[in-house]
Design a protein around this motif. Sequence first.
Motif, PDB file in Angstrom:
ATOM      1  N   THR A 109      44.028  48.922  36.062  1.00 25.61           N
ATOM      2  CA  THR A 109      44.893  48.991  37.236  1.00 25.61           C
ATOM      3  C   THR A 109      44.614  47.844  38.204  1.00 25.61           C
ATOM      4  OG1 THR A 109      43.345  50.462  38.368  1.00 25.61           O
ATOM      5  CG2 THR A 109      45.048  51.482  37.018  1.00 25.61           C
ATOM      6  N   VAL A 110      45.592  47.571  39.059  1.00 27.02           N
ATOM      7  CA  VAL A 110      45.511  46.425  39.980  1.00 27.02           C
ATOM      8  C   VAL A 110      44.629  46.738  41.178  1.00 27.02           C
ATOM      9  CG1 VAL A 110      46.830  44.867  41.455  1.00 27.02           C
ATOM     10  CG2 VAL A 110      47.748  45.573  39.247  1.00 27.02           C
ATOM     11  N   LYS A 111      44.970  47.801  41.917  1.00 26.89           N
ATOM     12  CA  LYS A 111      44.265  48.269  43.119  1.00 26.89           C
ATOM     13  C   LYS A 111      44.360  47.315  44.305  1.00 26.89           C
ATOM     14  CE  LYS A 111      40.869  51.275  40.830  1.00 26.89           C
ATOM     15  NZ  LYS A 111      41.176  51.002  39.433  1.00 26.89           N
ATOM     16  N   VAL A 143      36.980  36.952  43.361  1.00 28.00           N
ATOM     17  CA  VAL A 143      36.624  36.896  41.936  1.00 28.00           C
ATOM     18  C   VAL A 143      37.772  36.189  41.215  1.00 28.00           C
ATOM     19  CG1 VAL A 143      36.087  38.184  39.851  1.00 28.00           C
ATOM     20  CG2 VAL A 143      35.270  39.018  42.061  1.00 28.00           C
ATOM     21  N   PHE A 144      37.449  35.082  40.528  1.00 28.18           N
ATOM     22  CA  PHE A 144      38.461  34.254  39.867  1.00 28.18           C
ATOM     23  C   PHE A 144      38.175  34.250  38.368  1.00 28.18           C
ATOM     24  CE2 PHE A 144      40.193  29.876  38.843  1.00 28.18           C
ATOM     25  CZ  PHE A 144      41.514  30.241  38.997  1.00 28.18           C
ATOM     26  N   VAL A 145      39.163  34.643  37.550  1.00 35.38           N
ATOM     27  CA  VAL A 145      38.988  34.751  36.098  1.00 35.38           C
ATOM     28  C   VAL A 145      40.016  33.876  35.399  1.00 35.38           C
ATOM     29  CG1 VAL A 145      38.995  36.280  34.099  1.00 35.38           C
ATOM     30  CG2 VAL A 145      38.066  37.093  36.275  1.00 35.38           C
ATOM     31  N   VAL A 146      39.538  33.010  34.495  1.00 39.56           N
ATOM     32  CA  VAL A 146      40.397  32.116  33.719  1.00 39.56           C
ATOM     33  C   VAL A 146      40.286  32.508  32.250  1.00 39.56           C
ATOM     34  CG1 VAL A 146      40.844  29.742  33.023  1.00 39.56           C
ATOM     35  CG2 VAL A 146      40.080  30.233  35.355  1.00 39.56           C
ATOM     36  N   ASP A 147      41.389  32.960  31.639  1.00 38.26           N
ATOM     37  CA  ASP A 147      41.443  33.302  30.219  1.00 38.26           C
ATOM     38  C   ASP A 147      42.126  32.144  29.488  1.00 38.26           C
ATOM     39  OD1 ASP A 147      41.777  34.289  27.694  1.00 38.26           O
ATOM     40  OD2 ASP A 147      42.735  36.168  28.298  1.00 38.26           O
ATOM     41  N   LYS A 171      43.599  34.539  37.251  1.00 36.07           N
ATOM     42  CA  LYS A 171      43.782  35.649  38.181  1.00 36.07           C
ATOM     43  C   LYS A 171      42.742  35.554  39.290  1.00 36.07           C
ATOM     44  CE  LYS A 171      45.975  39.057  35.165  1.00 36.07           C
ATOM     45  NZ  LYS A 171      45.976  40.468  34.723  1.00 36.07           N
ATOM     46  N   LEU A 172      43.213  35.743  40.529  1.00 35.55           N
ATOM     47  CA  LEU A 172      42.343  35.777  41.703  1.00 35.55           C
ATOM     48  C   LEU A 172      42.391  37.186  42.261  1.00 35.55           C
ATOM     49  CD1 LEU A 172      40.531  34.272  43.726  1.00 35.55           C
ATOM     50  CD2 LEU A 172      42.589  33.703  45.024  1.00 35.55           C
ATOM     51  N   ASN A 173      41.234  37.856  42.239  1.00 37.65           N
ATOM     52  CA  ASN A 173      41.155  39.254  42.689  1.00 37.65           C
ATOM     53  C   ASN A 173      42.173  40.125  41.955  1.00 37.65           C
ATOM     54  OD1 ASN A 173      39.134  38.512  44.545  1.00 37.65           O
ATOM     55  ND2 ASN A 173      40.679  37.977  46.087  1.00 37.65           N
ATOM     56  N   GLU A 174      42.284  39.891  40.629  1.00 37.26           N
ATOM     57  CA  GLU A 174      43.122  40.661  39.703  1.00 37.26           C
ATOM     58  C   GLU A 174      44.618  40.408  39.864  1.00 37.26           C
ATOM     59  OE1 GLU A 174      42.027  44.761  40.045  1.00 37.26           O
ATOM     60  OE2 GLU A 174      40.007  44.443  39.276  1.00 37.26           O
ATOM     61  N   LEU A 175      44.997  39.454  40.727  1.00 40.29           N
ATOM     62  CA  LEU A 175      46.410  39.105  40.884  1.00 40.29           C
ATOM     63  C   LEU A 175      46.675  37.760  40.220  1.00 40.29           C
ATOM     64  CD1 LEU A 175      46.954  40.080  44.643  1.00 40.29           C
ATOM     65  CD2 LEU A 175      47.550  41.423  42.624  1.00 40.29           C
ATOM     66  N   ASP A 176      47.795  37.627  39.522  1.00 44.46           N
ATOM     67  CA  ASP A 176      48.144  36.379  38.846  1.00 44.46           C
ATOM     68  C   ASP A 176      48.254  35.239  39.852  1.00 44.46           C
ATOM     69  OD1 ASP A 176      48.283  37.504  36.311  1.00 44.46           O
ATOM     70  OD2 ASP A 176      50.362  38.123  36.574  1.00 44.46           O
ATOM     71  N   ARG A 177      47.550  34.118  39.571  1.00 37.83           N
ATOM     72  CA  ARG A 177      47.615  32.945  40.436  1.00 37.83           C
ATOM     73  C   ARG A 177      47.719  31.681  39.589  1.00 37.83           C
ATOM     74  NH1 ARG A 177      46.396  33.075  45.777  1.00 37.83           N
ATOM     75  NH2 ARG A 177      47.328  30.993  45.618  1.00 37.83           N
ATOM     76  N   SER A 178      48.778  31.603  38.790  1.00 40.30           N
ATOM     77  CA  SER A 178      49.001  30.418  37.966  1.00 40.30           C
ATOM     78  C   SER A 178      49.253  29.185  38.825  1.00 40.30           C
ATOM     79  CB  SER A 178      50.186  30.647  37.016  1.00 40.30           C
ATOM     80  OG  SER A 178      51.356  30.970  37.749  1.00 40.30           O
ATOM     81  N   ASP A 179      49.645  29.401  40.090  1.00 43.26           N
ATOM     82  CA  ASP A 179      49.928  28.276  40.977  1.00 43.26           C
ATOM     83  C   ASP A 179      48.675  27.480  41.324  1.00 43.26           C
ATOM     84  OD1 ASP A 179      49.427  30.854  42.431  1.00 43.26           O
ATOM     85  OD2 ASP A 179      49.292  29.486  44.133  1.00 43.26           O
TER      86      ASP A 179
END
Length: 562
Positions: A407-409, A498-502, A509-517
């Motif tokens: 979930t997003v939260k 928290v920044f995750v790159v797959d 994703k930044l804090n579980e939100l998509d941030r492709s920008d």
Amino acid sequence: MYSFTDTIEASQGATLPSEALKINGEYIENQITGYRTLYVSGRESLAPELTMIESGSRDGSVLNYKRYPVRTITVGYQLLTASAENFRKAYNVLMDILSVEDSELIFADEPDKYFTGTFTSMSDIDPGRNCVTGEIEFTCLDPFKYSVDEYEIEPESDGNYFAVQYNGNYKSYPTFEVDFYNDESGEENNNGRCGYVAFFDDEEHVLQFGNPDELSEEQVEIVESETNTYSVPTTKVLLNHSFKKSNSWNGVKSKYIVNKGIIYKSSVQTGTIGAVHSYNTTAEDTYYLAATGFGTGNRFHGPTVTYTLSEAATDFELSYAQKMCIDSSKDGKKQCGAFQMILSDASGNIIAGVDIYKASDGTKGRYRMIVDGKVQKEAEIDLSLNNKFFGQNRVADKKKKITEIKTVKSSSITKNGAVMSFNLGGIKQSFTFNSIKTKAVKKITIMVSKKANKPALKYNGLYYAKIVKNYSKQVTETIDKIVTEYHDVQNKFNANDVFVVDSSAASAKLNELDRSDLGALGNDWEDLYLQKGMNQIGFSYSDWVESDYAPKFKLRYREVFL
């Protein structure tokens, strides 16, 4: 093709065949009496398909590219039953086992690796017999096999790089995680800000996010005598409180006023609030701010807390995370309650806010997006236990056909001039009103409530709240005497992010939100990968970040094999 199994000899023992198939966590032999794997084909090395170019009278061809086709795995089996009834029951169980798409396929002679395949065909069997042999075919759209274990690597102690001894025989695209400085002080500061992060290999393939030219401070030269005035964009963190630890609320509650806030509609402000577990566990980092008592009332009622900002914010970004859902009990659908996040000015007028409520039986509630004191959008929202917005995460169980739900939260409310933008757990909407252009937020009120005498929502609370003020600082320039000044600039990353790159999915994703920008247009998604042998992948971040507030980096990967 692997060796043939003597089923007469094998049936006398309880050991599994060397090529027995474990599908979604359990061997078929352990689920169906009389089933036996005879042989398996299609697991061998896969030959690539070559596309070549012929050039005039030149001998031979030139390689254009190569690719690996879809893999087909065939499992030969025997089924022995005592009666026609048992035979039909066994086949029903077998078809139920095979019906899961994208199943995890593990073979007994290679238990540390898996394929992902879907059952696509089965050979005909002789009619009227209780002892048959046949073949089952799986199609693997992804032709590679992967290590069951996912490896996590920390940076080497002598530098900003990962050293990875990769034992797969095909390239693997890793996942990178960046945990920015964890600030639990509850004070206003700029610790942990960062302008960019990047990952790169020895061949200068790069994945870059943010702006490497972005500074912590901007140098401005001012000349006296002739006066010039201009604006410099900057930011200031006005609120940054986390409630995930058992003592978090006690550390900051003196900064809040209880049950005297500005809320939407006529709910009753009553009851108490404090640190509550958001999961069925006593572990730290699982708490959130929630009601410890709702008081009494014949409509929505519960406690509120209000925080007054040190200065008003005309333009801002409020980010927060919450959990809001019913539980899975028999009476869970009867649970009712509401959550409000309200931003008001110094006079008590609502500038923006969110009101999520569940007022009747079932799994559905409604949400309201409020701008300038009025509801601009109201719609239905899922509040079941594992709802994708604010629910509880669910672990996948392929055997039970249960898919993973993460979930997003996280949500945000952003004001930029006359534009108010909402991201409510992934539901995005913007509104433009000239009437709010100059209005400024001074107070934030959070309310957690239940409805009348109905049972309260099992989960309804706040993990953290952070508000960053965006404004333009007026700078005066004069002639004759040069004066150097330094001003904060708006940065891409801040404390507790928290920044995750797959890299396998080319996503960020930044804090579980998509941030492709945040990604650079020229990122080498296809070329930055692990290959057999020793790999060195470096990372970098803004050089002005002090070492005490530096982000932490991790790398995760699975080994890939042909």
